[in-house]
Design a protein around this motif. Structure first.
Motif, PDB file in Angstrom:
ATOM      1  N   LEU A  98      29.512   9.834  47.836  1.00  0.00           N
ATOM      2  CA  LEU A  98      30.486   9.637  46.759  1.00  0.00           C
ATOM      3  C   LEU A  98      31.667   8.801  47.246  1.00  0.00           C
ATOM      4  CD1 LEU A  98      30.497  13.170  45.083  1.00  0.00           C
ATOM      5  CD2 LEU A  98      29.650  11.036  44.076  1.00  0.00           C
ATOM      6  N   ALA A  99      32.108   9.066  48.483  1.00  0.00           N
ATOM      7  CA  ALA A  99      33.205   8.286  49.048  1.00  0.00           C
ATOM      8  C   ALA A  99      32.790   6.837  49.248  1.00  0.00           C
ATOM      9  CB  ALA A  99      33.649   8.902  50.374  1.00  0.00           C
ATOM     10  N   ALA A 100      31.558   6.623  49.721  1.00  0.00           N
ATOM     11  CA  ALA A 100      31.063   5.254  49.909  1.00  0.00           C
ATOM     12  C   ALA A 100      30.951   4.531  48.571  1.00  0.00           C
ATOM     13  CB  ALA A 100      29.709   5.284  50.617  1.00  0.00           C
ATOM     14  N   ALA A 101      30.549   5.263  47.529  1.00  0.00           N
ATOM     15  CA  ALA A 101      30.411   4.654  46.208  1.00  0.00           C
ATOM     16  C   ALA A 101      31.756   4.195  45.658  1.00  0.00           C
ATOM     17  CB  ALA A 101      29.766   5.647  45.237  1.00  0.00           C
ATOM     18  N   GLU A 102      32.817   4.917  46.007  1.00  0.00           N
ATOM     19  CA  GLU A 102      34.150   4.542  45.527  1.00  0.00           C
ATOM     20  C   GLU A 102      34.536   3.139  45.980  1.00  0.00           C
ATOM     21  OE1 GLU A 102      36.376   5.881  43.638  1.00  0.00           O
ATOM     22  OE2 GLU A 102      35.656   7.918  43.309  1.00  0.00           O
ATOM     23  N   GLU A 103      34.022   2.713  47.140  1.00  0.00           N
ATOM     24  CA  GLU A 103      34.375   1.411  47.702  1.00  0.00           C
ATOM     25  C   GLU A 103      33.394   0.317  47.294  1.00  0.00           C
ATOM     26  OE1 GLU A 103      37.194   1.222  49.345  1.00  0.00           O
ATOM     27  OE2 GLU A 103      37.455   3.390  49.080  1.00  0.00           O
ATOM     28  N   ALA A 104      32.401   0.666  46.475  1.00  0.00           N
ATOM     29  CA  ALA A 104      31.346  -0.291  46.126  1.00  0.00           C
ATOM     30  C   ALA A 104      31.329  -0.565  44.631  1.00  0.00           C
ATOM     31  CB  ALA A 104      29.989   0.256  46.572  1.00  0.00           C
ATOM     32  N   ASP A 105      30.625  -1.621  44.252  1.00  0.00           N
ATOM     33  CA  ASP A 105      30.406  -1.904  42.836  1.00  0.00           C
ATOM     34  C   ASP A 105      29.214  -1.136  42.304  1.00  0.00           C
ATOM     35  OD1 ASP A 105      32.204  -4.513  42.064  1.00  0.00           O
ATOM     36  OD2 ASP A 105      31.616  -4.516  44.173  1.00  0.00           O
ATOM     37  N   LEU A 106      28.311  -0.793  43.209  1.00  0.00           N
ATOM     38  CA  LEU A 106      27.081  -0.109  42.813  1.00  0.00           C
ATOM     39  C   LEU A 106      26.531   0.612  44.036  1.00  0.00           C
ATOM     40  CD1 LEU A 106      24.222  -1.599  40.665  1.00  0.00           C
ATOM     41  CD2 LEU A 106      23.681  -0.626  42.891  1.00  0.00           C
ATOM     42  N   LEU A 107      25.942   1.780  43.820  1.00  0.00           N
ATOM     43  CA  LEU A 107      25.323   2.559  44.890  1.00  0.00           C
ATOM     44  C   LEU A 107      23.840   2.698  44.601  1.00  0.00           C
ATOM     45  CD1 LEU A 107      25.532   4.472  47.411  1.00  0.00           C
ATOM     46  CD2 LEU A 107      25.906   6.336  45.776  1.00  0.00           C
ATOM     47  N   ALA A 108      22.995   2.415  45.588  1.00  0.00           N
ATOM     48  CA  ALA A 108      21.543   2.577  45.450  1.00  0.00           C
ATOM     49  C   ALA A 108      21.073   3.727  46.328  1.00  0.00           C
ATOM     50  CB  ALA A 108      20.819   1.286  45.825  1.00  0.00           C
ATOM     51  N   LEU A 109      20.209   4.559  45.777  1.00  0.00           N
ATOM     52  CA  LEU A 109      19.658   5.698  46.504  1.00  0.00           C
ATOM     53  C   LEU A 109      18.156   5.762  46.285  1.00  0.00           C
ATOM     54  CD1 LEU A 109      22.218   8.503  45.490  1.00  0.00           C
ATOM     55  CD2 LEU A 109      22.183   7.213  47.638  1.00  0.00           C
ATOM     56  N   GLY A 110      17.472   6.380  47.228  1.00  0.00           N
ATOM     57  CA  GLY A 110      16.044   6.610  47.062  1.00  0.00           C
ATOM     58  C   GLY A 110      15.814   7.839  46.207  1.00  0.00           C
ATOM     59  N   VAL A 125      20.522  15.959  46.595  1.00  0.00           N
ATOM     60  CA  VAL A 125      21.595  15.049  46.976  1.00  0.00           C
ATOM     61  C   VAL A 125      21.722  13.922  45.955  1.00  0.00           C
ATOM     62  CG1 VAL A 125      22.336  13.344  48.681  1.00  0.00           C
ATOM     63  CG2 VAL A 125      21.516  15.579  49.433  1.00  0.00           C
ATOM     64  N   SER A 126      20.617  13.268  45.631  1.00  0.00           N
ATOM     65  CA  SER A 126      20.656  12.170  44.664  1.00  0.00           C
ATOM     66  C   SER A 126      21.168  12.649  43.317  1.00  0.00           C
ATOM     67  CB  SER A 126      19.258  11.560  44.501  1.00  0.00           C
ATOM     68  OG  SER A 126      18.838  10.929  45.691  1.00  0.00           O
ATOM     69  N   LEU A 127      20.699  13.806  42.876  1.00  0.00           N
ATOM     70  CA  LEU A 127      21.106  14.321  41.578  1.00  0.00           C
ATOM     71  C   LEU A 127      22.597  14.619  41.544  1.00  0.00           C
ATOM     72  CD1 LEU A 127      20.058  15.146  38.795  1.00  0.00           C
ATOM     73  CD2 LEU A 127      19.740  17.452  39.691  1.00  0.00           C
ATOM     74  N   ALA A 128      23.115  15.220  42.615  1.00  0.00           N
ATOM     75  CA  ALA A 128      24.540  15.546  42.674  1.00  0.00           C
ATOM     76  C   ALA A 128      25.396  14.285  42.685  1.00  0.00           C
ATOM     77  CB  ALA A 128      24.831  16.393  43.908  1.00  0.00           C
ATOM     78  N   VAL A 129      24.936  13.262  43.393  1.00  0.00           N
ATOM     79  CA  VAL A 129      25.690  12.003  43.446  1.00  0.00           C
ATOM     80  C   VAL A 129      25.679  11.323  42.078  1.00  0.00           C
ATOM     81  CG1 VAL A 129      25.772   9.692  44.450  1.00  0.00           C
ATOM     82  CG2 VAL A 129      25.321  11.669  45.911  1.00  0.00           C
ATOM     83  N   VAL A 130      24.522  11.268  41.438  1.00  0.00           N
ATOM     84  CA  VAL A 130      24.420  10.661  40.112  1.00  0.00           C
ATOM     85  C   VAL A 130      25.353  11.361  39.129  1.00  0.00           C
ATOM     86  CG1 VAL A 130      22.887  10.406  38.118  1.00  0.00           C
ATOM     87  CG2 VAL A 130      22.090   9.752  40.373  1.00  0.00           C
ATOM     88  N   ALA A 131      25.435  12.674  39.212  1.00  0.00           N
ATOM     89  CA  ALA A 131      26.232  13.449  38.261  1.00  0.00           C
ATOM     90  C   ALA A 131      27.729  13.269  38.447  1.00  0.00           C
ATOM     91  CB  ALA A 131      25.877  14.931  38.386  1.00  0.00           C
ATOM     92  N   ARG A 132      28.162  12.808  39.630  1.00  0.00           N
ATOM     93  CA  ARG A 132      29.591  12.789  39.917  1.00  0.00           C
ATOM     94  C   ARG A 132      30.152  11.417  40.294  1.00  0.00           C
ATOM     95  NH1 ARG A 132      29.851  17.188  44.509  1.00  0.00           N
ATOM     96  NH2 ARG A 132      31.992  16.403  44.650  1.00  0.00           N
ATOM     97  N   ALA A 133      29.306  10.445  40.557  1.00  0.00           N
ATOM     98  CA  ALA A 133      29.790   9.147  41.034  1.00  0.00           C
ATOM     99  C   ALA A 133      30.602   8.431  39.960  1.00  0.00           C
ATOM    100  CB  ALA A 133      28.618   8.272  41.477  1.00  0.00           C
ATOM    101  N   ALA A 134      31.653   7.755  40.396  1.00  0.00           N
ATOM    102  CA  ALA A 134      32.487   6.977  39.486  1.00  0.00           C
ATOM    103  C   ALA A 134      31.946   5.570  39.290  1.00  0.00           C
ATOM    104  CB  ALA A 134      33.918   6.909  40.013  1.00  0.00           C
ATOM    105  N   ARG A 135      30.902   5.203  40.021  1.00  0.00           N
ATOM    106  CA  ARG A 135      30.290   3.877  39.924  1.00  0.00           C
ATOM    107  C   ARG A 135      28.834   4.026  39.469  1.00  0.00           C
ATOM    108  NH1 ARG A 135      34.935   3.087  40.735  1.00  0.00           N
ATOM    109  NH2 ARG A 135      35.937   1.778  42.329  1.00  0.00           N
TER     110      ARG A 135
END
Length: 304
Positions: A98-110, A125-135
């Motif tokens: 989530l912290a890394a996504a804050e600094e990016a335009d887009l986050l890719a996960l497997g 992990v992927s589900l939790a990130v998708v549910a909370r990411a600001a990007r």
């Protein structure tokens, strides 16, 4: 410079996500950042008196370093000139990503793909990130290849030289979201491909029993929905005149229509309303269905 970040853990699906992210970075003229998040207190590590053995921690560090450097070398060979950075970070994977996504335009996960336990997508992990990411977050399945995003060639085989398959957008007219629609149009324009838009709708419950048998009323309501869909997309068609748009108001939930249409899509785009519940972020039923069953990469875009 814009940045595409990918979470890398060595799994086949994360390596496929890195390949996808590298292609996306080239397409956008962006930098690529490879991130590996490790957790020192991981229950996967054997312990001595409840504390992970120092030698095992050192080995984990060395393995992660090798993973990142090997991935960077492989991607640099495939995409000369691409600016690729690597980052190894401690802490819980969800928080780190989530912290890394804050600094990016887009986050890719497997994504591990189809698999549910009591109705929930496998891959916490992927589900939790998708549910909370600001990007926006794009999930990519293992085995995803560049040629899968393109239409078959003249012989019926796969190729990266043919036209891109359409970008597929799931749109809720009650909460369309400019961020969501803009992301989908931009993705289609970058691919010089078409955009297919699907909105699922049903008869309002207020119309009562027996309304479904009134063919004339059904068609009148369907026409209203089609007009609303056209009106919502009109300013975006004007903004992206080069994007060929096919819009469909489909009876029933949008999820199953999107899953079926994903077979012929280069990318599926769905939204996530930025509201939070007492247990964290929220992913709606349409996004859940698409994440579980779609065959193309899935972009989940947060919006108001």
């Amino acid at each position: 410079m814009p940045t595409i970040t990918v979470g890398l853990d060595g799994s086949p699906q994360s390596l496929a996500a890195a390949d996808w992210a590298a292609r996306e970075a080239v397409q956008r003229g962006a930098a690529l950042s490879l991130v590996h998040a490790w957790e020192q207190e991981s229950r996967l590590l054997p312990t001595l008196a409840g504390v992970p053995a120092p030698g095992l921690i050192d080995a984990q560090h060395a393995w992660a370093k090798t993973l990142l450097h090997d991935a960077r070398s492989r991607l640099a060979h495939r995409h000369p000139g691409l600016d690729i950075g690597i980052q190894q970070t401690g802490g819980r994977p969800v928080a780190a990503l989530l912290a890394a996504a804050e600094e990016a335009d887009l986050l890719a996960l497997g994504s591990r793909g189809l698999g549910t336990v009591a109705g929930f997508l496998v891959g916490a992990v992927s589900l939790a990130v998708v549910a909370r990411a600001a990007r926006p977050v794009v999930l990519v399945r293992a085995g995803e290849r560049a040629q899968d995003e393109h239409l078959p060639d003249a012989s019926g085989g796969t190729s990266t030289t043919t036209r891109y398959r359409d970008v597929l957008l799931g749109l809720d007219l009650d909460n369309p979201g400019d961020e969501l629609i803009g992301f989908a149009f931009d993705a289609a324009q970058r691919r010089a491909g078409g955009l297919r838009v699907i909105h699922g709708w049903s008869l309002p419950t207020s119309y009562g029993y027996g309304t479904a048998m009134d063919v004339g009323l059904n068609e009148e309501l369907a026409e209203q929905v089609r007009h609303a869909l056209t009106d919502t997309l009109r300013p975006w068609r004007d903004k992206f005149p080069g994007v060929e748009v096919h819009a469909q108001a489909a009876i029933g939930g949008a999820g199953r229509h999107l899953v079926h249409a994903s077979r012929d899509a280069s990318l599926v785009v769905v939204g996530r309303s930025e509201r939070h519940t007492s247990i964290g972020g929220h992913i709606g039923p349409v996004a859940h269905a698409v994440l579980q069953h779609a065959t193309a990469p899935v972009a989940v875009v947060p919006h108001d």
